[in-house]
Scaffold this active site. Structure first.
Site, short mmCIF file in Angstrom:
data_model
loop_
_atom_site.label_atom_id
_atom_site.label_comp_id
_atom_site.label_asym_id
_atom_site.label_seq_id
_atom_site.Cartn_x
_atom_site.Cartn_y
_atom_site.Cartn_z
N GLY A 158 0.82 -1.20 0.00
CA GLY A 158 0.00 0.00 0.00
C GLY A 158 0.85 1.25 0.00
O GLY A 158 2.03 1.22 -0.36
N CYS A 159 0.29 2.35 0.42
CA CYS A 159 1.00 3.64 0.45
C CYS A 159 2.21 3.56 1.38
O CYS A 159 2.10 3.12 2.52
CB CYS A 159 0.04 4.72 0.94
SG CYS A 159 0.82 6.32 1.22
#
Length: 329
Positions: A158-159
């Site tokens: 993810g981020c």
């Protein structure tokens, strides 16, 4: 990552400013160095090819300037060039080494010097391994090995703002940097990676002390702090750049990751889709991405996405938090 064009720019436009400067006279250096060290580093000499066993040493560690102790290279960037001198693909930091045009002996070469004290280290050439294509051909006598137990691990889930914030809290983690791995081009930008066309994943590179936290434990933290069963989708972060991935640096790490992925699969009804790939290169992200949560704790994304993750993480891994965080809890 530095490439030959960057070296040319440094020569023409000026070198990066070093973190510090050490300046001494030759009379002072000669008292601190062995005769061969002085000849090579202060008088721009060259040691005899294949005269040092350092060429064949590839165990983990770092290499510092013999004169001033500035860290210059990491063994992770060392390779066998067959030239008879220790060779590296990159310095530890862009401002660790300075570059000057060298026209001695009728040739045009690029001299590499310690940016801190101007010690002559050797030369850099554009014939090294990809993706950077550089070969730092160094005099072994200009370097001293600094033993280090630190290791590195690279994960995507993810981020990277979220993953960086989580791993920074772990006991035994020395540093965490956000960046990109697993793609097709060198030195990608955030915009390029965000397009999904470069093949890179947003990742973090974790530097850790295996005496305090194991690779096994890092893997388990990684796989329990994002959803490993969703392909290219971590909530609001959608795209291949947000895929769940583990980059292994050895066959031992690969075997460990496979075992833990199998363990994690037992916890889910859905298929775990975390990718497992050999590590090739980590490209550090732009400065404004580094330590993003701690610099922007009140930002909307941080409050909505990162804070809830951190609260759950702290509760789940109380015994693995940095000592100061355990005391606060």
């Amino acid at each position: 990552m530095l490439k030959w064009i960057d070296i040319v720019k440094f020569i023409n436009n000026g070198n990066p400013v070093p973190d510090r400067r050490v300046e001494k006279t030759d009379a002072q250096w000669v008292l601190l160095l062995e005769p061969e060290q002085f000849r090579v580093t202060r008088k721009k000499g060259t040691e005899r090819a294949f005269s040092s066993e350092m060429c064949s040493y590839f165990e983990p560690g770092k290499y510092a300037c013999i004169c001033c102790g500035t860290l210059l290279f990491d063994s992770a960037q060392k390779f066998e060039s067959g030239t008879g001198w220790p060779s590296f693909t990159q310095p530890v930091k862009q401002n660790a080494v300075a570059y000057h045009k060298d026209i001695s002996f009728g040739n045009v070469r690029v001299e590499a010097l310690c940016a801190t004290c101007d010690a002559h280290l050797g030369h850099v050439f554009p014939d090294g391994p990809q993706p950077g294509g550089l070969r730092y051909c160094m005099n072994a006598v200009a370097l001293k090995k600094v033993e280090s137990t630190e290791r590195k691990a690279t994960f995507g889930g993810g981020c990277f703002w979220c993953t960086e914030a989580i791993f920074k809290l772990l006991k035994g983690v020395v540093a965490v940097e956000s960046g990109y791995s697993g793609g097709k081009i060198a030195n990608p930008t955030y915009k390029e990676v965000g397009s999904g066309k470069t093949g890179h994943a947003e990742v973090i590179e974790v530097t850790y002390n295996p005496a305090e936290i194991s690779y096994d434990e890092l893997l388990r933290v990684h796989l329990s702090t994002h959803n490993p069963t969703v392909l290219n989708d971590q909530g609001t972060e959608i795209g291949t750049q947000y895929r769940s991935i583990i980059f292994y640096r050895s066959e031992e790490e690969k075997a460990m990751a496979l075992k833990i992925l199998d363990d994690v699969q037992q916890l889910y009804n859905q298929l775990v889709v975390t990718q497992l790939e050999p590590f090739e290169y980590f490209y550090k992200a732009e400065d404004y991405h580094q330590d993003y949560f701690n610099k922007n704790p009140d930002a909307g994304y941080c409050q909505a996405m990162i804070v809830p993750k951190l609260e759950g993480f702290k509760e789940l891994y109380k015994d693995k938090l940095q000592p100061n965080l355990q005391a606060n809890d």
